[in-house]
Structure formats: structure tokens, C-alpha cells
Design an enzyme around this catalytic site. Structure first.
Site, PDB file in Angstrom:
ATOM      1  N   HIS A 174       0.844  -1.272  -0.035  1.00 50.42           N
ATOM      2  CA  HIS A 174      -0.012   0.037   0.044  1.00 50.42           C
ATOM      3  C   HIS A 174       0.890   1.121  -0.129  1.00 50.42           C
ATOM      4  CE1 HIS A 174      -3.651  -2.490   1.653  1.00 50.42           C
ATOM      5  NE2 HIS A 174      -3.484  -2.459   0.418  1.00 50.42           N
ATOM      6  N   ASN A 222     -15.129  -4.509 -25.429  1.00 50.72           N
ATOM      7  CA  ASN A 222     -14.857  -5.435 -24.225  1.00 50.72           C
ATOM      8  C   ASN A 222     -15.826  -6.623 -24.283  1.00 50.72           C
ATOM      9  OD1 ASN A 222     -13.170  -3.088 -23.673  1.00 50.72           O
ATOM     10  ND2 ASN A 222     -14.509  -2.483 -21.998  1.00 50.72           N
ATOM     11  N   ARG A 276     -15.058 -12.421 -20.242  1.00 48.45           N
ATOM     12  CA  ARG A 276     -13.987 -11.405 -20.322  1.00 48.45           C
ATOM     13  C   ARG A 276     -12.978 -11.607 -18.753  1.00 48.45           C
ATOM     14  NH1 ARG A 276     -17.597  -6.107 -20.285  1.00 48.45           N
ATOM     15  NH2 ARG A 276     -15.964  -4.976 -19.246  1.00 48.45           N
ATOM     16  N   CYS A 328     -16.150   2.936 -27.485  1.00 50.17           N
ATOM     17  CA  CYS A 328     -15.786   3.065 -26.064  1.00 50.17           C
ATOM     18  C   CYS A 328     -14.959   1.851 -25.446  1.00 50.17           C
ATOM     19  CB  CYS A 328     -16.888   3.508 -25.324  1.00 50.17           C
ATOM     20  SG  CYS A 328     -18.291   2.210 -25.307  1.00 50.17           S
TER      21      CYS A 328
HETATM   22  C1  PEP Z   1     -17.475  -2.591 -23.384  1.00 52.92           C
HETATM   23  O1  PEP Z   1     -18.388  -3.439 -23.363  1.00 52.92           O
HETATM   24  O2  PEP Z   1     -16.559  -2.549 -24.289  1.00 52.92           O
HETATM   25  C2  PEP Z   1     -17.888  -1.544 -22.700  1.00 52.92           C
HETATM   26  C3  PEP Z   1     -17.212  -0.325 -22.904  1.00 52.92           C
HETATM   27  O3  PEP Z   1     -18.775  -1.760 -21.578  1.00 52.92           O
HETATM   28  P1  PEP Z   1     -18.325  -2.144 -20.002  1.00 52.92           P
HETATM   29  O4  PEP Z   1     -16.792  -2.365 -20.351  1.00 52.92           O
HETATM   30  O5  PEP Z   1     -18.802  -1.310 -19.097  1.00 52.92           O
HETATM   31  O6  PEP Z   1     -19.103  -3.318 -20.111  1.00 52.92           O
HETATM   32 MG    MG Z   2     -20.078  -3.515 -21.979  1.00 54.80          MG
END
Ligand code: PEP
Ligand code: MG
Length: 608
Positions: free
Chosen positions: A273, A527, A538, A570
Site C-alpha cells: 500500500h 470489451n 472477459r 468506447c
Molecule cells: C464494453 O463492453 O466495451 C464497454 C465499454 O462496456 P463495459 O466495459 O462497461 O461493459
Molecule cells: Mg459492455
């Protein structure tokens, strides 16, 4: 009757696998134990034939769970099902959010003076006289007895945790609080607590949790402080490089107020930490087993090459000064450039937006040069208790005021994201179950309240509202109609608001022509799109989809070719330096990345 039923109710259990590379360490354990304590039922964790109480940080830590280990959580008694579900979800979220602390790559060096190699905690260069850390202890009279000092310390740590709630390191204080509760509960005197801390420190020495010994010492010091022990430290008025065995996490705040140029620690790890807080404070620091220097002797701390140069030659000093200057110029340059537009070599302007989770990350994004918010992950705004309509409205409004262009995503819970106040059914495949916009099928009142708050907070501003996990045209239409119904119910005009969707479920890749007629914009969530395209979860501990796979780029190409409405991206891929040139060549015009990646992403774009 009720008690009778619960006493004899069957225990419920679930197998949980540690997926974080850091293992199940102090901070996530503390959050887990803290939630476990909010239930009255019995909760035990079993691993390698050892069963421990999951409500105590210390006993849970004693299982020494590493990445890949699977333990059994057994819950019995009142609201066992609720407890099991909430803990399972929290565990998955903790594992998912636990960032791996990687060793920093070292640059090469050539110094004439004698060099000691070390491990980099936080990068940078410092040239200054070494100052060996020493403290003096002064014992004052204290009005408090041990119990009062213990309670006061717990209360203080609780306040620190909440004060810094939006700070990603706040969980350090929660961890220390839980640790103090679990060690202090059975102690009646300071010497008992001292003995306990000593015993625990001895047990940890040489193990993977070695670096947490400073947390044990830190909580002991906090209790002692309330019993009248004052630790006096003085630092030089001029710049200095601090040399010490180890520092306590609570000492970093104080250090920041001094002229410290760098820190050399002998006994810590990059995972401690103390190290986390040194990095957060941006203090150049190194772990090295070095000797004590004569007070005032100038040394070079090169925490880029990972070395300390003792008795540096004039040439070494000049070189280090040049490097320092260069680093400062570079920092200043990218600091100013981060507010400039990102324009490709061919003169194409690309918008760089931010993915944010709350007001503090939105402010950080502004500071880092974001041009708007491409994704406000609203599920992280209220992690502990259900917010009222007014609280939500206020939070959204504060964020909406920061930028002109804002996309807010409605709640995306389920899968790996849990909220303790939203109860979802237990599912075999949560990533394929009630997730994202599907929540509205079982909890329409939650989406209604959220939309109502967003509409109120937006006022006249043309905010973009985005639905996650859309998998069909009908689903989008139903959700948008629901939003329109909410607006009518509360007599609000939403004609200026835009409604769009995440592209993260592969089915919509083939529905874009119809979706073009009903959506206002798209944002690609790579993602999730990657996990669903490759059928690799994931959070999977062993499997990982190739994020640069041509399959994913073909999907993106298809989207950009077919969509007639604005498309942004995103997911994490948007900040990947290998992906950026390909994304831009495919025609992507807006990238939304984490605040920390904004300056770097803009630089990558300028090179394309
Ligand atoms: C994604 O799935 O790429 C995304 C941006 O949303 P999250 O990571 O919040 O599921
Ligand atoms: Mg997502």
C-alpha cells in the site's frame, strides 16, 4: 417458527475462483468481509480442507488464495440466499476490477559512479542529498483508555475511507479498518494488540503478503497515537532523497507536504500500500537494498533505469540533470498538448472523449484534455446504497455541467457487475443473462427512476442516452418507448435528447440496416463484443481472446460501412496503440478512452 426454520435451513454453497493476478489480497478481502458482516447468517470459506470465518479479514487472508485457486463459500442461516448471491457478485466484481501491478520496464543506463540496481515503484529522476529517515517518539498523557483508542482509530479509518470514496486508493483505508477490527476485537490492552500485530507480522514475513506488514504496523501506530504516543519526524527544508527501511501508508500524505525529490525503500514491494500511494502521489521511488549515506551526500535516483548512483561523477550529474530537464519539458509539452485537438498527419480531426464513472473521474478527464464524455458508466456512481431520485439528479447534473457533449449509459448491472441493492436471479451464465438493458424486464422501476433523474438533470441540454446490451431492434424500440413513457408520466419534454445504443452483442451486427432507422447513435463496446464474438468470458482466469484479432476488426469495418448514424468506440481497444491506426483507417472518428489514456491516445492519433 421463523428462527426454527432458519436454524435448520440447508447450507447453500458456491465455488469461487480467484481470477486476479494479484490473488485474493487485503483490499478485496476487506471489501468482501465488510459485506459478509452485513449479513447475520454464518459465512465460511473453505480451501485446502481449511475452513475460516469469512467475516474476518485476518482469517480469510490466512487461506492465502492465489490466482487460479477455487474456494467454497458456504452460507447458512437468515437470508442465506441473498448473502450468497451478493457475495458471489461482489467477488466477481472485485476480481474483475483488481488491476494487475506490473513491473515497470527499465531503460538502459551508463554512469561512471557506483551503481546499485533496484526495482522501480514510481518512475522519475531525482538528484539531491540523501536523508536517512528517523523518528523520535514522545509519550504524552492521554485521556483515552485502550478501548476508546481502538474505537477512535476504527472511526478515523472509516472517515478516511468515505472522504476518499471516489479515490481508487480509498479501499486501503477500508482494508486497514477491517484489519484493525479483526485483530483488535479480542484484545483488551495495548500490549495484547502489540503482541497480536507482532505475531501476525512474523507469520506474514517471507510470504506473498509480506508487504502488508506495514499495514499492521500502521494500524498499531494509529491506536498508539490516541494513547498519547507522538511520532516526531523532521524533514530538510531543501530538496532531499528519503532513504528508509519502509514507510507506513499513512506517512505518504505527510511526505507530500515536504521537499522530497524521491524515495528509496529497502523493505517493501511494488504491491504494498505504501508503493501504491507513492505512485498515486507521483513521487519517484525505488526499492533497493542500499547502505546508509553520509548526510548531505548527493545521489542520483534514476527511477527510469531503476538505479541509484552513489558518488556520481560531474559527468553523471550533468547527464542526470539533462534527463530531468528533458522529462520536465516533455511533461509540460504533453500537458499543454493534451488540450489541443488530435489531428492525423492527413489533417483529419479525431475526437477523443473519456469513459468516466463519477464526478471525480469526469473532472480528471477534463484535466487530461477530454473533449467530451463518450461513456458515463452510471452503474459505478452508487456502489453501496440505492440513491434517491434527488441524489441521482444532483450527481448527473454535476457531471453534465462539465462538458458540452455527454453520453450517459443507463445501468449496466449483471454479468460481472453487481450492485448490492439490486437483486438479480441466480443464473448459470450471468454474462448471458439479465444484464444491461434487460434489467428493465424485472426491475422497470429502477430504470424509470434513473431515466427520470437523467431527464431532470439534462434540462435543456442535448444529452445522449445510451442503452447497454441491446440485442434486437425490438429491444431498442421497447426501451426507447419506455423512456418516452417516463417522460410523459412526469410531463417532461425530451425531444432534444438523443437515444443510442452500445454495439456489444454480435446479433446487432446483422441488424444495423433496421437499427439505422431508430437509433440516433452507436458506440462500440469492444470489451463485451470481443467476449461474445469469441465465446470467451472477459473475466476468465485462463482464456483470453485476441483483442487485435482480424475477426474483431471485420466486425468494426462492417459497422462503419453499414451505419448511417454516428459511430464511436468506447471499449479498451480504443486506447490500444496497435489498434488506433487501424480504427482510424476504417473511418472511426471518435474514440472514448479512460482519462489516463487521453494524452497518449491523442499523441498516437497525431502519428497516423
Ligand atoms: C464494453 O463492453 O466495451 C464497454 C465499454 O462496456 P463495459 O466495459 O462497461 O461493459
Ligand atoms: Mg459492455
Amino acid at each position: 417458527m421463523f428462527l426454527f426454520k432458519n436454524l435448520f435451513s440447508k447450507p447453500l454453497s458456491v465455488q469461487l475462483t480467484v481470477t486476479s493476478n494479484n490473488g485474493f489480497h487485503l483490499r478485496p478481502v476487506a471489501q468482501f468481509a465488510s459485506l459478509a458482516k452485513s449479513f447475520s447468517c454464518q459465512i465460511t470459506a473453505t480451501f485446502n480442507n481449511k475452513s475460516v470465518d469469512s467475516k474476518s479479514v485476518n482469517t480469510l487472508l490466512s487461506l492465502s488464495l492465489e490466482k487460479g485457486d477455487t474456494f467454497t463459500l458456504v452460507v447458512q442461516g437468515r437470508k442465506a440466499d441473498e448473502a450468497l448471491e451478493a457475495l458471489q457478485r461482489l467477488f466477481i466484481t472485485l476480481m474483475q476490477n483488481d488491476k494487475e501491478i506490473k513491473q515497470i520496464d527499465k531503460t538502459t543506463y551508463s554512469y561512471e559512479g557506483s551503481v546499485i540496481e533496484g526495482e522501480i515503484i514510481s518512475e522519475g529522476i531525482a538528484i539531491a542529498p540523501a536523508y536517512t529517515y528517523h523518528t523520535t517518539e514522545v509519550q504524552h498523557q492521554s485521556e483515552m483508555d485502550f478501548n476508546a483508542a481502538l474505537s477512535k482509530s476504527i472511526e478515523e479509518l472509516e472517515t478516511l475511507y468515505h472522504d476518499k470514496e471516489k479515490d481508487e486508493n480509498a479501499s486501503i483505508y477500508l482494508a486497514q479498518k477491517e484489519l484493525l477490527i479483526s485483530l483488535g476485537t479480542h484484545c483488551h490492552t495495548l500490549s495484547e494488540l502489540e503482541e497480536k500485530v507482532e505475531e501476525e507480522s512474523r507469520n506474514l514475513a517471507g510470504t506473498k503478503l509480506d508487504a502488508k506488514i506495514s499495514d499492521y504496523q500502521d494500524i498499531l501506530q494509529r491506536v498508539k497515537k490516541h494513547l498519547g504516543l507522538e511520532i516526531q519526524v523532521s524533514f530538510p527544508d531543501k530538496p532531499f532523497i528519503l532513504l528508509c527501511k519502509d514507510l507506513l501508508p499513512s506517512e505518504i500524505d505527510q511526505l507530500q507536504q515536504t521537499n522530497v525529490g524521491g524515495v528509496i525503500l529497502k523493505e517493501t514491494s511494488i504491491h504494498s500500500h505504501t508503493a501504491i500511494l507513492l505512485r498515486a502521489a507521483g513521487i519517484c521511488s525505488l526499492i533497493a537494498d542500499t547502505q546508509d549515506y553520509a548526510e548531505g551526500e548527493s545521489v542520483i535516483l534514476d527511477a527510469q533505469a531503476g538505479v541509484i548512483v552513489q558518488a556520481p561523477s560531474a559527468h553523471d550529474l550533468q547527464k542526470a540533470r539533462e534527463q530531468l530537464e528533458q522529462a520536465n519539458v516533455q511533461k509540460a509539452l504533453s500537458a499543454t498538448k493534451r488540450f489541443e485537438a488530435a489531428i492525423t498527419q492527413k489533417g483529419r480531426p479525431i475526437k477523443v472523449f473519456a469513459n468516466v464513472a463519477d464526478l471525480s473521474t469526469a473532472k480528471a478527464a477534463k484535466e487530461e484534455g477530454a473533449e467530451g464524455i463518450g461513456l458515463l458508466r452510471s452503474e459505478f456512481l452508487f456502489k453501496e446504497v440505492k440513491p434517491s431520485l434527488e441524489t441521482q439528479q444532483k450527481a448527473y447534473k454535476e457531471i453534465f455541467e462539465l462538458f458540452v457533449d455527454i453520453t450517459v449509459r443507463t445501468l449496466d448491472v449483471g454479468g460481472d457487475k453487481a450492485l448490492p441493492y439490486i437483486h438479480l436471479p441466480a443464473e448459470n451464465n450471468p454474462f448471458l443473462g439479465v444484464r444491461g438493458v434487460r434489467l428493465f424486464r424485472i426491475h422497470p422501476e429502477i430504470l424509470e427512476e434513473q431515466l427520470h433523474a437523467i431527464f431532470l438533470a439534462a434540462g435543456d441540454k442535448p444529452i445522449k442516452i445510451m442503452f447497454p446490451m441491446i440485442s434486437s431492434v425490438e429491444e431498442f424500440m421497447q426501451t426507447k418507448s419506455f423512456a418516452q413513457h417516463v417522460a410523459r408520466k412526469y410531463q417532461l419534454d425530451i425531444s432534444h435528447l438523443q437515444f443510442g445504443m452500445m454495439i456489444e452483442v454480435p446479433s446487432v451486427l446483422f441488424l444495423l440496416e433496421s437499427l439505422n432507422d431508430v437509433v440516433d447513435f452507436y458506440s462500440i463496446g469492444t470489451n463485451d463484443l470481443t467476449q461474445y464474438l469469441f465465446a470467451i468470458e472477459r473475466t476468465h482466469p485462463l482464456l483470453k481472446a485476441d483483442e487485435l484479432s482480424p475477426a474483431l476488426f471485420s466486425a468494426i469495418e462492417l459497422i462503419l460501412d453499414t451505419a448511417t448514424k454516428p459511430v464511436s468506440i468506447c471499449g479498451e481497444l480504443a486506447a490500444n496503440k496497435h489498434a488506433i491506426p487501424k480504427l482510424l483507417n476504417l473511418g472511426m472518428e471518435t474514440l472514448s478512452v479512460s482519462p489516463k489514456s487521453i494524452a497518449q491516445t491523442k499523441e498516437e492519433i497525431r502519428d497516423v
